[in-house]
Design a protein around this motif. Structure first.
Motif, mmCIF file in Angstrom:
data_model
loop_
_atom_site.group_PDB
_atom_site.id
_atom_site.type_symbol
_atom_site.label_atom_id
_atom_site.label_comp_id
_atom_site.label_asym_id
_atom_site.label_seq_id
_atom_site.Cartn_x
_atom_site.Cartn_y
_atom_site.Cartn_z
ATOM 1 N N ARG A 26 15.305 89.217 44.740
ATOM 2 C CA ARG A 26 14.439 88.375 43.905
ATOM 3 C C ARG A 26 13.239 89.164 43.396
ATOM 4 O O ARG A 26 12.833 88.996 42.244
ATOM 5 N N ARG A 27 12.696 90.030 44.227
ATOM 6 C CA ARG A 27 11.594 90.889 43.757
ATOM 7 C C ARG A 27 12.095 91.810 42.643
ATOM 8 O O ARG A 27 11.387 92.030 41.654
ATOM 9 N N HIS A 28 13.317 92.305 42.794
ATOM 10 C CA HIS A 28 13.888 93.172 41.767
ATOM 11 C C HIS A 28 14.093 92.406 40.455
ATOM 12 O O HIS A 28 13.831 92.941 39.368
ATOM 13 N N ILE A 29 14.535 91.164 40.537
ATOM 14 C CA ILE A 29 14.685 90.335 39.336
ATOM 15 C C ILE A 29 13.349 90.202 38.624
ATOM 16 O O ILE A 29 13.267 90.346 37.396
ATOM 17 N N LEU A 30 12.286 89.964 39.373
ATOM 18 C CA LEU A 30 10.956 89.854 38.764
ATOM 19 C C LEU A 30 10.540 91.167 38.117
ATOM 20 O O LEU A 30 9.959 91.175 37.018
ATOM 21 N N GLN A 31 10.856 92.287 38.757
ATOM 22 C CA GLN A 31 10.535 93.597 38.179
ATOM 23 C C GLN A 31 11.308 93.837 36.888
ATOM 24 O O GLN A 31 10.751 94.349 35.916
ATOM 25 N N VAL A 32 12.582 93.466 36.872
ATOM 26 C CA VAL A 32 13.392 93.624 35.664
ATOM 27 C C VAL A 32 12.837 92.754 34.544
ATOM 28 O O VAL A 32 12.692 93.213 33.406
ATOM 29 N N LEU A 33 12.514 91.506 34.847
ATOM 30 C CA LEU A 33 11.922 90.627 33.829
ATOM 31 C C LEU A 33 10.641 91.230 33.271
ATOM 32 O O LEU A 33 10.437 91.256 32.054
ATOM 33 N N HIS A 34 9.796 91.726 34.140
ATOM 34 C CA HIS A 34 8.539 92.323 33.700
ATOM 35 C C HIS A 34 8.790 93.535 32.807
ATOM 36 O O HIS A 34 8.179 93.672 31.743
ATOM 37 N N ALA A 35 9.705 94.403 33.217
ATOM 38 C CA ALA A 35 9.997 95.622 32.461
ATOM 39 C C ALA A 35 10.617 95.323 31.100
ATOM 40 O O ALA A 35 10.471 96.115 30.164
ATOM 41 N N ARG A 36 11.286 94.200 30.979
ATOM 42 C CA ARG A 36 11.959 93.825 29.728
ATOM 43 C C ARG A 36 11.147 92.830 28.906
ATOM 44 O O ARG A 36 11.702 92.064 28.128
ATOM 45 N N GLY A 37 9.853 92.815 29.083
ATOM 46 C CA GLY A 37 8.998 91.974 28.256
ATOM 47 C C GLY A 37 8.751 90.588 28.791
ATOM 48 O O GLY A 37 8.142 89.764 28.122
ATOM 49 N N GLY A 38 9.235 90.289 29.989
ATOM 50 C CA GLY A 38 8.918 89.018 30.627
ATOM 51 C C GLY A 38 9.933 87.921 30.454
ATOM 52 O O GLY A 38 9.798 86.858 31.052
ATOM 53 N N ALA A 39 10.976 88.133 29.633
ATOM 54 C CA ALA A 39 11.962 87.075 29.432
ATOM 55 C C ALA A 39 13.333 87.674 29.140
ATOM 56 O O ALA A 39 13.443 88.671 28.434
ATOM 57 N N MET A 40 14.357 87.045 29.718
ATOM 58 C CA MET A 40 15.746 87.451 29.501
ATOM 59 C C MET A 40 16.648 86.250 29.741
ATOM 60 O O MET A 40 16.252 85.293 30.408
ATOM 61 N N THR A 41 17.868 86.339 29.241
ATOM 62 C CA THR A 41 18.847 85.295 29.540
ATOM 63 C C THR A 41 19.446 85.569 30.925
ATOM 64 O O THR A 41 19.370 86.691 31.432
ATOM 65 N N SER A 42 20.062 84.557 31.492
ATOM 66 C CA SER A 42 20.682 84.745 32.797
ATOM 67 C C SER A 42 21.804 85.777 32.728
ATOM 68 O O SER A 42 21.988 86.572 33.652
ATOM 69 N N GLY A 43 22.530 85.819 31.645
ATOM 70 C CA GLY A 43 23.592 86.795 31.476
ATOM 71 C C GLY A 43 23.058 88.221 31.419
ATOM 72 O O GLY A 43 23.630 89.143 32.016
ATOM 73 N N GLN A 44 21.958 88.419 30.690
ATOM 74 C CA GLN A 44 21.336 89.745 30.622
ATOM 75 C C GLN A 44 20.869 90.190 31.997
ATOM 76 O O GLN A 44 21.021 91.351 32.364
ATOM 77 N N LEU A 45 20.298 89.264 32.749
ATOM 78 C CA LEU A 45 19.843 89.594 34.101
ATOM 79 C C LEU A 45 21.019 89.920 35.013
ATOM 80 O O LEU A 45 20.989 90.907 35.747
ATOM 81 N N ALA A 46 22.053 89.119 34.955
ATOM 82 C CA ALA A 46 23.203 89.307 35.843
ATOM 83 C C ALA A 46 23.867 90.665 35.624
ATOM 84 O O ALA A 46 24.351 91.276 36.576
ATOM 85 N N LYS A 47 23.882 91.150 34.394
ATOM 86 C CA LYS A 47 24.487 92.456 34.092
ATOM 87 C C LYS A 47 23.767 93.602 34.788
ATOM 88 O O LYS A 47 24.339 94.662 34.986
ATOM 89 N N ARG A 48 22.527 93.406 35.160
ATOM 90 C CA ARG A 48 21.724 94.462 35.773
ATOM 91 C C ARG A 48 21.944 94.578 37.284
ATOM 92 O O ARG A 48 21.381 95.465 37.907
#
Length: 87
Positions: free
Chosen positions: A10-32
């Motif tokens: 979950r911390r990694h998900i927050l880091q990915v969201l932050h690095a990608r401008g703060g917003a992503m779709t669930s599909g974009q997140l899941a691919k990571r």
């Protein structure tokens, strides 16, 4: 909120969201992540329940965005106690 932050994924998900401008779709997140789709969505639900991300449905997609104010609550209320100045 701290329960949600306790898990490294979950911390990694927050880091990915932050690095990608703060917003992503669930599909974009899941691919990571190498986790199965249900595992990623379970983590996203935990983050949503903790108020750390906001979710918006757009058609069939779910868009996740960081709730920066909620994250700042951690810094402002809890970590402030550790920032005492010593003489």
């Amino acid at each position: 909120m701290f329960h949600a932050l306790a898990h490294p994924t979950r911390r990694h998900i927050l880091q990915v969201l932050h690095a990608r401008g703060g917003a992503m779709t669930s599909g974009q997140l899941a691919k990571r992540f190498s986790h199965a789709w249900p595992t990623v969505t379970r983590h996203l639900r935990e983050l949503e329940a903790a108020g750390l991300v906001a979710v918006t449905a757009v058609g069939r997609e779910r868009h996740y965005a960081l709730d920066v104010q909620r994250l700042n609550t951690i810094t402002d209320l809890w970590l402030r106690a550790f920032r005492t100045e010593r003489s």
